[in-house]
Design an enzyme around this catalytic site. Sequence first.
Site, PDB file in Angstrom:
ATOM      1  N   GLU A  61       0.829  -1.204   0.000  1.00 48.95           N
ATOM      2  CA  GLU A  61       0.000   0.000   0.000  1.00 48.95           C
ATOM      3  C   GLU A  61       0.866   1.257   0.000  1.00 48.95           C
ATOM      4  O   GLU A  61       0.609   2.209  -0.754  1.00 48.95           O
ATOM      5  CB  GLU A  61      -0.916   0.020   1.230  1.00 48.95           C
ATOM      6  CG  GLU A  61      -1.873  -1.155   1.290  1.00 48.95           C
ATOM      7  CD  GLU A  61      -1.334  -2.322   2.104  1.00 48.95           C
ATOM      8  OE1 GLU A  61      -2.110  -2.940   2.837  1.00 48.95           O
ATOM      9  OE2 GLU A  61      -0.115  -2.611   1.995  1.00 48.95           O
ATOM     10  N   CYS A  69      -0.157   0.395   7.547  1.00 45.19           N
ATOM     11  CA  CYS A  69      -0.727   0.708   6.239  1.00 45.19           C
ATOM     12  C   CYS A  69      -2.110   1.333   6.367  1.00 45.19           C
ATOM     13  O   CYS A  69      -2.504   2.155   5.539  1.00 45.19           O
ATOM     14  CB  CYS A  69      -0.803  -0.556   5.386  1.00 45.19           C
ATOM     15  SG  CYS A  69       0.813  -1.200   4.913  1.00 45.19           S
ATOM     16  N   SER A 128      24.514 -43.595  -1.397  1.00 43.87           N
ATOM     17  CA  SER A 128      23.205 -43.071  -1.795  1.00 43.87           C
ATOM     18  C   SER A 128      23.290 -42.160  -3.012  1.00 43.87           C
ATOM     19  O   SER A 128      22.274 -41.616  -3.432  1.00 43.87           O
ATOM     20  CB  SER A 128      22.577 -42.305  -0.622  1.00 43.87           C
ATOM     21  OG  SER A 128      23.406 -41.228  -0.228  1.00 43.87           O
ATOM     22  N   TRP A 149      23.926 -41.869  -6.915  1.00 42.86           N
ATOM     23  CA  TRP A 149      22.708 -41.084  -6.743  1.00 42.86           C
ATOM     24  C   TRP A 149      21.504 -41.991  -6.894  1.00 42.86           C
ATOM     25  O   TRP A 149      21.419 -42.736  -7.890  1.00 42.86           O
ATOM     26  CB  TRP A 149      22.631 -39.954  -7.771  1.00 42.86           C
ATOM     27  CG  TRP A 149      23.656 -38.889  -7.585  1.00 42.86           C
ATOM     28  CD1 TRP A 149      24.785 -38.716  -8.301  1.00 42.86           C
ATOM     29  CD2 TRP A 149      23.619 -37.825  -6.616  1.00 42.86           C
ATOM     30  NE1 TRP A 149      25.457 -37.612  -7.858  1.00 42.86           N
ATOM     31  CE2 TRP A 149      24.765 -37.043  -6.828  1.00 42.86           C
ATOM     32  CE3 TRP A 149      22.725 -37.468  -5.613  1.00 42.86           C
ATOM     33  CZ2 TRP A 149      25.041 -35.923  -6.064  1.00 42.86           C
ATOM     34  CZ3 TRP A 149      23.006 -36.350  -4.860  1.00 42.86           C
ATOM     35  CH2 TRP A 149      24.152 -35.596  -5.084  1.00 42.86           C
ATOM     36  N   ARG A 177      14.042 -26.059  -3.009  1.00 45.53           N
ATOM     37  CA  ARG A 177      14.821 -25.480  -1.913  1.00 45.53           C
ATOM     38  C   ARG A 177      14.709 -23.956  -1.918  1.00 45.53           C
ATOM     39  O   ARG A 177      14.627 -23.319  -0.863  1.00 45.53           O
ATOM     40  CB  ARG A 177      16.295 -25.869  -2.049  1.00 45.53           C
ATOM     41  CG  ARG A 177      16.656 -27.270  -1.637  1.00 45.53           C
ATOM     42  CD  ARG A 177      18.155 -27.481  -1.791  1.00 45.53           C
ATOM     43  NE  ARG A 177      18.599 -28.791  -1.319  1.00 45.53           N
ATOM     44  CZ  ARG A 177      19.870 -29.177  -1.285  1.00 45.53           C
ATOM     45  NH1 ARG A 177      20.829 -28.351  -1.696  1.00 45.53           N
ATOM     46  NH2 ARG A 177      20.180 -30.379  -0.828  1.00 45.53           N
ATOM     47  N   ARG A 208      21.458 -24.253  -5.759  1.00 48.50           N
ATOM     48  CA  ARG A 208      22.380 -24.059  -6.883  1.00 48.50           C
ATOM     49  C   ARG A 208      21.612 -24.059  -8.205  1.00 48.50           C
ATOM     50  O   ARG A 208      20.528 -24.645  -8.317  1.00 48.50           O
ATOM     51  CB  ARG A 208      23.447 -25.161  -6.880  1.00 48.50           C
ATOM     52  CG  ARG A 208      24.277 -25.146  -5.608  1.00 48.50           C
ATOM     53  CD  ARG A 208      25.434 -26.131  -5.644  1.00 48.50           C
ATOM     54  NE  ARG A 208      25.015 -27.522  -5.588  1.00 48.50           N
ATOM     55  CZ  ARG A 208      24.696 -28.171  -4.468  1.00 48.50           C
ATOM     56  NH1 ARG A 208      24.691 -27.533  -3.307  1.00 48.50           N
ATOM     57  NH2 ARG A 208      24.364 -29.451  -4.506  1.00 48.50           N
TER      58      ARG A 208
END
Length: 350
Positions: free
Chosen positions: A59, A91, A174, A176, A190, A213
């Site tokens: 505003e 406001c 893990s 990938w 993210r 990233r």
Amino acid sequence: MTEGYTPAEQAAMLRALELAATPGVPLGPNPRVGCVLLDDDGRIIAEGYHRGAGTPHAEADALASAGDAARGTTAVVTLEPCNHTGRTGPCSEALIAAGVRRVLFAQGDPNPIAAGGAERLRAAGIEVASGLGNEEARALNQVWTFAVEHERPFVTWKFATTLDGRSAAADGTSRWVSGMASRRDTHRLRALCDVMLVGTNTVALDNPRLTVRDHDDQDVDLQPLRVVMGERDLDPSHRIFDEAADSLHLRTRDPRAALARLFALDKRHVFLEGGPTLAAAFLQADLIDEVVVYVAPLLLGSGASAVADLGITTMSDARRLEVSDVSVLPPAEDGQTDVRLMLRPTKGSI
């Protein structure tokens, strides 16, 4: 929803919602808000939107652009004008001082500290209406609204799994499970959060960076707070403590205590990327609000489960979730095609 509103007012609310969603606004404790000022003929006099904590509210931004032309206008705002003094003034008082004739807002302010703007405006003789665009405004600020109403951050739990429910092989590897497309999509998600949260086990074993990233694997400018939760001492040389982004070690195993601390730090959206133990702790505390699962076309047959023991021994006690979206991610350079599931806990189940 549109009954009683002119076509110009309806169009102005759509424009205000667009302004509120302007890309590049930093995440933080404040909602995303847009404002449009209309004259009596329905023409747009000025526009404004909030650009993050400490900057003028929507505003005030629109009023500054309009100057004296704001007098007699209708202010179309996506959120009820605030009625308190924080880093900026109320406001409601700014609209009164500017001589605005009418205020039309979409969503009422759920924050008890800031609410009351509509009453203040009416007391000053300004016509006030609400409701137009309410669902769209709540959807835009879904996480912020939830956090304010529940006095804790909204928690998104993300994990990757094989077809047989494994997050790692028997030897602990893990990388990938998920394909490159899933990992890129994870960085997109993210960036929508203001906290990245893992447990001490994940830091000790995987040494993650926990930054957002781009496609070239370069850190972006705006980074969430990186948080590790647990009582174990950690080597300060771990990458989570580098200078790429701010970091915090919460020395607790209690999910509620962790979220209370983060809420007190004005954090509103937690992205939980911890391992199966931390995930189980949040599930058992009923503190998971959204689940993002990347299912890879892989089979391991053994290895770590995506979530630790929940104490469930029979199917009737299974934790149930509702699927809100299913997407097949197009393969990237590695050629792997993953399926992304977006889920919400069924009420009373998690």
